[in-house]
Design an enzyme around this catalytic site. Structure first.
Site, PDB file in Angstrom:
ATOM      1  N   ARG A  96      53.978-152.782  14.252  1.00 57.58           N
ATOM      2  CA  ARG A  96      54.999-153.585  14.952  1.00 57.58           C
ATOM      3  C   ARG A  96      54.441-154.944  15.367  1.00 57.58           C
ATOM      4  NH1 ARG A  96      57.148-148.508  18.592  1.00 57.58           N
ATOM      5  NH2 ARG A  96      58.832-147.791  17.225  1.00 57.58           N
ATOM      6  N   ASN A 124      62.428-152.611  15.113  1.00 62.85           N
ATOM      7  CA  ASN A 124      60.962-152.487  15.201  1.00 62.85           C
ATOM      8  C   ASN A 124      60.361-151.661  14.070  1.00 62.85           C
ATOM      9  OD1 ASN A 124      61.668-149.970  16.137  1.00 62.85           O
ATOM     10  ND2 ASN A 124      60.855-150.256  18.210  1.00 62.85           N
ATOM     11  N   TYR A 152      67.573-138.912  18.141  1.00 62.77           N
ATOM     12  CA  TYR A 152      67.441-139.753  19.333  1.00 62.77           C
ATOM     13  C   TYR A 152      68.129-139.140  20.554  1.00 62.77           C
ATOM     14  CZ  TYR A 152      65.219-143.667  16.878  1.00 62.77           C
ATOM     15  OH  TYR A 152      64.338-144.462  16.187  1.00 62.77           O
ATOM     16  N   PHE A 167      71.502-148.454  25.034  1.00 64.56           N
ATOM     17  CA  PHE A 167      71.293-148.871  23.644  1.00 64.56           C
ATOM     18  C   PHE A 167      71.545-147.757  22.635  1.00 64.56           C
ATOM     19  CE2 PHE A 167      67.126-147.687  25.464  1.00 64.56           C
ATOM     20  CZ  PHE A 167      66.711-146.707  24.584  1.00 64.56           C
ATOM     21  N   ARG A 226      50.768-143.288  16.547  1.00 64.81           N
ATOM     22  CA  ARG A 226      51.361-144.138  17.589  1.00 64.81           C
ATOM     23  C   ARG A 226      50.532-145.408  17.799  1.00 64.81           C
ATOM     24  NH1 ARG A 226      56.554-143.238  19.712  1.00 64.81           N
ATOM     25  NH2 ARG A 226      55.814-144.131  21.659  1.00 64.81           N
ATOM     26  N   LYS A 264      62.283-147.423   9.275  1.00 65.05           N
ATOM     27  CA  LYS A 264      63.686-147.615   9.622  1.00 65.05           C
ATOM     28  C   LYS A 264      64.369-148.538   8.607  1.00 65.05           C
ATOM     29  CE  LYS A 264      62.741-146.990  14.577  1.00 65.05           C
ATOM     30  NZ  LYS A 264      62.843-147.608  15.923  1.00 65.05           N
ATOM     31  N   GLU A 295      60.928-132.950  15.271  1.00 68.04           N
ATOM     32  CA  GLU A 295      61.391-133.956  14.304  1.00 68.04           C
ATOM     33  C   GLU A 295      61.079-133.547  12.858  1.00 68.04           C
ATOM     34  OE1 GLU A 295      59.653-137.543  15.919  1.00 68.04           O
ATOM     35  OE2 GLU A 295      61.094-137.585  17.571  1.00 68.04           O
ATOM     36  N   THR A 300      56.478-150.205  21.657  1.00 68.21           N
ATOM     37  CA  THR A 300      57.899-150.207  21.294  1.00 68.21           C
ATOM     38  C   THR A 300      58.444-151.631  21.169  1.00 68.21           C
ATOM     39  OG1 THR A 300      58.124-148.119  22.489  1.00 68.21           O
ATOM     40  CG2 THR A 300      60.151-149.310  21.993  1.00 68.21           C
ATOM     41  N   HIS A 346      59.401-145.533  13.149  1.00 66.16           N
ATOM     42  CA  HIS A 346      59.419-144.495  14.186  1.00 66.16           C
ATOM     43  C   HIS A 346      58.216-143.583  13.987  1.00 66.16           C
ATOM     44  CE1 HIS A 346      60.706-141.199  16.754  1.00 66.16           C
ATOM     45  NE2 HIS A 346      60.265-140.409  15.794  1.00 66.16           N
TER      46      HIS A 346
HETATM   47  P1  DAT Z   1      59.467-145.619  20.353  1.00 68.33           P
HETATM   48  O1  DAT Z   1      60.233-145.882  19.084  1.00 68.33           O
HETATM   49  O2  DAT Z   1      58.304-146.557  20.518  1.00 68.33           O
HETATM   50  O3  DAT Z   1      59.096-144.169  20.518  1.00 68.33           O
HETATM   51  P2  DAT Z   1      61.507-145.137  22.393  1.00 68.33           P
HETATM   52  O4  DAT Z   1      61.431-143.695  22.041  1.00 68.33           O
HETATM   53  O5  DAT Z   1      61.380-145.525  23.830  1.00 68.33           O
HETATM   54  O6  DAT Z   1      60.429-146.004  21.579  1.00 68.33           O
HETATM   55  O7  DAT Z   1      62.896-145.737  21.879  1.00 68.33           O
HETATM   56  C1  DAT Z   1      63.399-145.368  20.614  1.00 68.33           C
HETATM   57  C2  DAT Z   1      63.932-146.588  19.936  1.00 68.33           C
HETATM   58  O8  DAT Z   1      65.060-147.075  20.660  1.00 68.33           O
HETATM   59  C3  DAT Z   1      62.965-147.777  19.892  1.00 68.33           C
HETATM   60  O9  DAT Z   1      62.083-147.706  18.782  1.00 68.33           O
HETATM   61  C4  DAT Z   1      63.885-148.935  19.791  1.00 68.33           C
HETATM   62  C5  DAT Z   1      65.097-148.484  20.601  1.00 68.33           C
HETATM   63  N1  DAT Z   1      65.022-149.001  21.979  1.00 68.33           N
HETATM   64  C6  DAT Z   1      64.223-148.530  22.962  1.00 68.33           C
HETATM   65  N2  DAT Z   1      64.403-149.221  24.106  1.00 68.33           N
HETATM   66  C7  DAT Z   1      65.345-150.157  23.808  1.00 68.33           C
HETATM   67  C8  DAT Z   1      65.974-151.195  24.545  1.00 68.33           C
HETATM   68  N3  DAT Z   1      65.673-151.420  25.827  1.00 68.33           N
HETATM   69  N4  DAT Z   1      66.888-151.961  23.893  1.00 68.33           N
HETATM   70  C9  DAT Z   1      67.198-151.748  22.609  1.00 68.33           C
HETATM   71  N5  DAT Z   1      66.647-150.785  21.855  1.00 68.33           N
HETATM   72  C10 DAT Z   1      65.740-150.009  22.446  1.00 68.33           C
HETATM   73 MG    MG Z   2      60.213-142.478  20.907  1.00 67.48          MG
END
Ligand code: DAT
Ligand code: MG
Length: 151
Positions: A104, A114, A51, A59, A87, A11, A128, A93, A117
C-alpha cells in the site's frame, strides 16, 4: 515454527491497474508458498460476509459496492508466520500512512482503493479461507527449497 495459512485478495483496483504480478510477486519473492489462487467477481453475499465485521460502519455499503465491482484475485498463502508477515508486506490501511516498501505504501493513496486485503489474525484467516475457497481448490505441495523456508 508455526505453519500458517492466510487469505489475501487483490482488490478490483489492483486488477484494473494491472498490478496483479507486482502484488502477487511480493509474496512469492518473500518466500511464501501459494496454495490457492483464483479470479472471481465476488457476489454481494460473499462481500457482505467477508466484511461483516464492518457492517455498521458508514463506509460499509461503498466498500461492498467497490469489492463487487469487478474481478478480484483471491489467494491463500502458506508459511511460517505468514499471517502477520502478510500484514507487514501489505502495510497500513491508510495508504498515505503505509511505509514505503509496503504494497500500500508503494502502490496506493486512497483508503477506499488500497489495492489489497489480508487476514488480520488466525481466526479471520480460517474464516476467510473457508469463505472464499473450497477445500479441493487448495493445493498441498512441497517446494524443492522447502528446507530453506523454515527456521
Ligand atoms: P484492512 O484492510 O487494513 O484490514 P479494515 O479491516 O479496518 O482494514 O477495513 C477494511 C477495508 O475497509 C479497508 O481496507 C478499506 C475500507 N475502509 C476502512 N476504513 C475506512 C474508512 N474510514 N473509509 C473508507 N474505507 C475504509
Ligand atoms: Mg481488515
Amino acid at each position: 515454527m508455526t505453519l500458517e495459512r492466510t487469505f489475501v485478495a487483490i482488490k478490483p483496483d489492483g486488477v484494473q491497474r494491472g498490478l496483479i504480478a507486482e502484488i502477487l510477486g511480493r509474496f512469492e519473492t518473500k518466500g511464501f508458498k501459494l496454495v490457492g489462487l483464483k479470479q472471481l467477481t465476488p457476489s454481494k453475499e460473499l462481500a457482505e460476509k467477508h466484511y461483516g465485521v464492518h457492517k455498521d460502519r458508514p463506509f460499509f455499503s461503498g466498500l461492498v459496492d467497490f469489492i463487487t465491482s469487478g474481478p478480484v484475485i483471491a489467494m491463500v498463502w502458506e508459511g511460517d508466520g505468514v499471517i502477520a508477515s502478510a500484514r507487514k508486506l501489505i502495510g497500513a490501511t491508510k495508504p498515505l500512512e503505509a511505509e514505503p516498501g509496503t504494497i500500500r505504501g508503494d502502490l496506493a493513496v486512497n483508503i477506499g482503493r488500497n489495492v489489497i486485503h489480508g487476514s488480520d489474525g488466525s481466526d479471520t484467516a480460517d474464516f476467510e479461507i473457508n469463505l472464499w475457497f473450497q477445500e479441493n481448490e487448495l493445493v498441498d505441495w512441497t517446494p524443492s527449497d522447502q528446507e530453506w523456508r523454515v527456521e
